[in-house]
Motif scaffolding. Sequence first.
Motif, PDB file in Angstrom:
ATOM      1  N   SER A   1       0.831  -1.206   0.000  1.00 31.07           N
ATOM      2  CA  SER A   1       0.000   0.000   0.000  1.00 31.07           C
ATOM      3  C   SER A   1       0.864   1.254   0.000  1.00 31.07           C
ATOM      4  N   ALA A   2       2.010   1.207   0.697  1.00 26.60           N
ATOM      5  CA  ALA A   2       2.921   2.356   0.724  1.00 26.60           C
ATOM      6  C   ALA A   2       3.463   2.654  -0.671  1.00 26.60           C
ATOM      7  N   VAL A   3       3.749   1.620  -1.437  1.00 28.24           N
ATOM      8  CA  VAL A   3       4.207   1.806  -2.822  1.00 28.24           C
ATOM      9  C   VAL A   3       3.123   2.500  -3.652  1.00 28.24           C
ATOM     10  N   VAL A   4       1.871   2.088  -3.432  1.00 31.57           N
ATOM     11  CA  VAL A   4       0.758   2.717  -4.159  1.00 31.57           C
ATOM     12  C   VAL A   4       0.641   4.192  -3.781  1.00 31.57           C
ATOM     13  N   VAL A   5       0.800   4.486  -2.488  1.00 35.91           N
ATOM     14  CA  VAL A   5       0.738   5.880  -2.030  1.00 35.91           C
ATOM     15  C   VAL A   5       1.848   6.706  -2.678  1.00 35.91           C
ATOM     16  N   LEU A   6       3.045   6.139  -2.762  1.00 42.11           N
ATOM     17  CA  LEU A   6       4.151   6.822  -3.428  1.00 42.11           C
ATOM     18  C   LEU A   6       3.826   7.101  -4.888  1.00 42.11           C
ATOM     19  N   MET A   7       3.218   6.137  -5.548  1.00 43.88           N
ATOM     20  CA  MET A   7       2.864   6.312  -6.955  1.00 43.88           C
ATOM     21  C   MET A   7       1.825   7.417  -7.138  1.00 43.88           C
ATOM     22  N   LEU A   8       1.036   7.653  -6.092  1.00 46.58           N
ATOM     23  CA  LEU A   8       0.023   8.716  -6.142  1.00 46.58           C
ATOM     24  C   LEU A   8       0.591  10.071  -5.757  1.00 46.58           C
ATOM     25  N   GLY A   9       1.886  10.102  -5.423  1.00 45.35           N
ATOM     26  CA  GLY A   9       2.546  11.368  -5.127  1.00 45.35           C
ATOM     27  C   GLY A   9       2.420  11.841  -3.701  1.00 45.35           C
ATOM     28  N   GLU A  10       2.040  10.938  -2.782  1.00 44.98           N
ATOM     29  CA  GLU A  10       1.924  11.311  -1.374  1.00 44.98           C
ATOM     30  C   GLU A  10       3.040  10.663  -0.564  1.00 44.98           C
ATOM     31  N   ASN A  11       3.290  11.217   0.612  1.00 44.29           N
ATOM     32  CA  ASN A  11       4.290  10.684   1.518  1.00 44.29           C
ATOM     33  C   ASN A  11       3.663   9.552   2.343  1.00 44.29           C
ATOM     34  N   PRO A  12       4.145   8.309   2.201  1.00 38.97           N
ATOM     35  CA  PRO A  12       3.542   7.194   2.942  1.00 38.97           C
ATOM     36  C   PRO A  12       3.560   7.396   4.455  1.00 38.97           C
ATOM     37  N   TRP A  13       4.671   7.947   4.980  1.00 38.79           N
ATOM     38  CA  TRP A  13       4.775   8.132   6.422  1.00 38.79           C
ATOM     39  C   TRP A  13       3.730   9.126   6.932  1.00 38.79           C
ATOM     40  N   GLU A  14       3.572  10.240   6.212  1.00 40.90           N
ATOM     41  CA  GLU A  14       2.574  11.234   6.597  1.00 40.90           C
ATOM     42  C   GLU A  14       1.165  10.670   6.470  1.00 40.90           C
ATOM     43  N   THR A  15       0.961   9.854   5.440  1.00 36.62           N
ATOM     44  CA  THR A  15      -0.350   9.233   5.245  1.00 36.62           C
ATOM     45  C   THR A  15      -0.678   8.287   6.394  1.00 36.62           C
ATOM     46  N   VAL A  16       0.309   7.507   6.811  1.00 33.42           N
ATOM     47  CA  VAL A  16       0.107   6.594   7.938  1.00 33.42           C
ATOM     48  C   VAL A  16      -0.190   7.377   9.212  1.00 33.42           C
ATOM     49  N   LYS A  17       0.509   8.478   9.424  1.00 37.14           N
ATOM     50  CA  LYS A  17       0.263   9.293  10.614  1.00 37.14           C
ATOM     51  C   LYS A  17      -1.161   9.830  10.630  1.00 37.14           C
ATOM     52  N   ILE A  18      -1.648  10.272   9.463  1.00 41.93           N
ATOM     53  CA  ILE A  18      -3.024  10.774   9.383  1.00 41.93           C
ATOM     54  C   ILE A  18      -4.013   9.654   9.675  1.00 41.93           C
ATOM     55  N   MET A  19      -3.745   8.459   9.117  1.00 38.55           N
ATOM     56  CA  MET A  19      -4.642   7.329   9.351  1.00 38.55           C
ATOM     57  C   MET A  19      -4.680   6.941  10.824  1.00 38.55           C
ATOM     58  N   VAL A  20      -3.497   6.848  11.437  1.00 40.04           N
ATOM     59  CA  VAL A  20      -3.438   6.437  12.850  1.00 40.04           C
ATOM     60  C   VAL A  20      -4.101   7.476  13.741  1.00 40.04           C
ATOM     61  N   ASP A  21      -3.799   8.752  13.508  1.00 38.20           N
ATOM     62  CA  ASP A  21      -4.400   9.813  14.314  1.00 38.20           C
ATOM     63  C   ASP A  21      -5.908   9.853  14.120  1.00 38.20           C
ATOM     64  N   GLY A  22      -6.354   9.632  12.882  1.00 39.25           N
ATOM     65  CA  GLY A  22      -7.795   9.658  12.606  1.00 39.25           C
ATOM     66  C   GLY A  22      -8.536   8.473  13.172  1.00 39.25           C
ATOM     67  N   ALA A  23      -7.798   7.363  13.446  1.00 41.04           N
ATOM     68  CA  ALA A  23      -8.450   6.152  13.939  1.00 41.04           C
ATOM     69  C   ALA A  23      -8.376   5.999  15.453  1.00 41.04           C
ATOM     70  N   VAL A  24      -7.235   6.368  16.045  1.00 41.33           N
ATOM     71  CA  VAL A  24      -7.051   6.137  17.484  1.00 41.33           C
ATOM     72  C   VAL A  24      -6.417   7.322  18.195  1.00 41.33           C
TER      73      VAL A  24
END
Length: 361
Positions: A25-48
């Motif tokens: 999934s991180a590879v897909v995020v990179l292909m979409l031009g986003e930072n995987p680490w920042e995306t994970v942080k947003i997901m984790v913060d938004g979930a818990v």
Amino acid sequence: MTRLPKWADLALVPLISLLLAGAISAVVVLMLGENPWETVKIMVDGAVGSPYAWGYTLYYATSFIFTGLGVAVAYHAGQFNIGGEGQAQLGGLGVALVCLALPWPHWTVALAAASVGAALFGAAWAAIPAWLAAKRGSHVVITTIMFNYIAAALIVWLLVEVLRPTGQMDPATARFAAATKLPTFQTIPGLDLIFTKKVPANVTFFIALLACVGVWLLLWRSRLGYEIRAFGKSESAARYAGISPVRVIMASMLISGGLCGLMSVNNVMGEAGRLLQNSSEGAGFIGIAVALMGRNHPIGIFLAALLFGALYQGGAEMGLWTSVPIELRLLLQGLVILFTGALDTMVRMMIAPFFRKRGAQ
């Protein structure tokens, strides 16, 4: 293949599967031009990351616990119930009919009646594929999948032609009476100190916890549970021991359908307050992944449901605050299913040499 220790089978294999799914999934995020680490942080913060986030994560997890338990009970009997989605939708119909039938005096009475209605309707929808499997030898995977589509069409027809109030444009039932509204976490004494904002998580979560205990008692502390597990391990040995295949298949599938039907109490009664199209919200299919990742054990299912609830809620936040589409959570869920199901053997082969070397020392 090297036999893995129990702790590795229950914890390490699912963890590696999750990490592999996350890496792709991180590879897909990179292909979409986003930072995987920042995306994970947003997901984790938004979930818990806050009580508000937890309120949504637990709401989704509640539904996944029920459907995961339903899949697990059938799986232990050697029946792969893919029909949880349809059984959950019919369970929603049972909830709606019960809530609209009488002027309920209090939510506790309405909840008890609605739970019975949801379980009965879910079990009834599983009964036909169960009977076809037990008596006619039909493949339960095929029949339960077909019944998902029948359930969806039936619910649409009922909402449009039968249950929709006169003059209402929405294909939905009338709203339930205020007395049937289930307490949410921000209205429950004690929890209201933590959940100060309005969240959809409600008392159904505690019913889901009781369901986990009930399924554990059923499968590992009852005669029927022993018969279910024995039949699932070896049908020929179970027959030789006098265990009735028809009884086991029918009982396991009815319990499975009833648990999937109970999921709708959370969505239909606890959140929407009326029956809508697609009230199951895909929880029937996610329950398959939850059961697989949780190794078909109530404790594992509870933990896996929390994970998928976090993925569901975190994915929504990711879609809101990044350019990554919300559908990425479906990709991640699909990859988790792929690695925990179809590629489970591959993951085991990856770590087996480590334990083989340790055993040789």
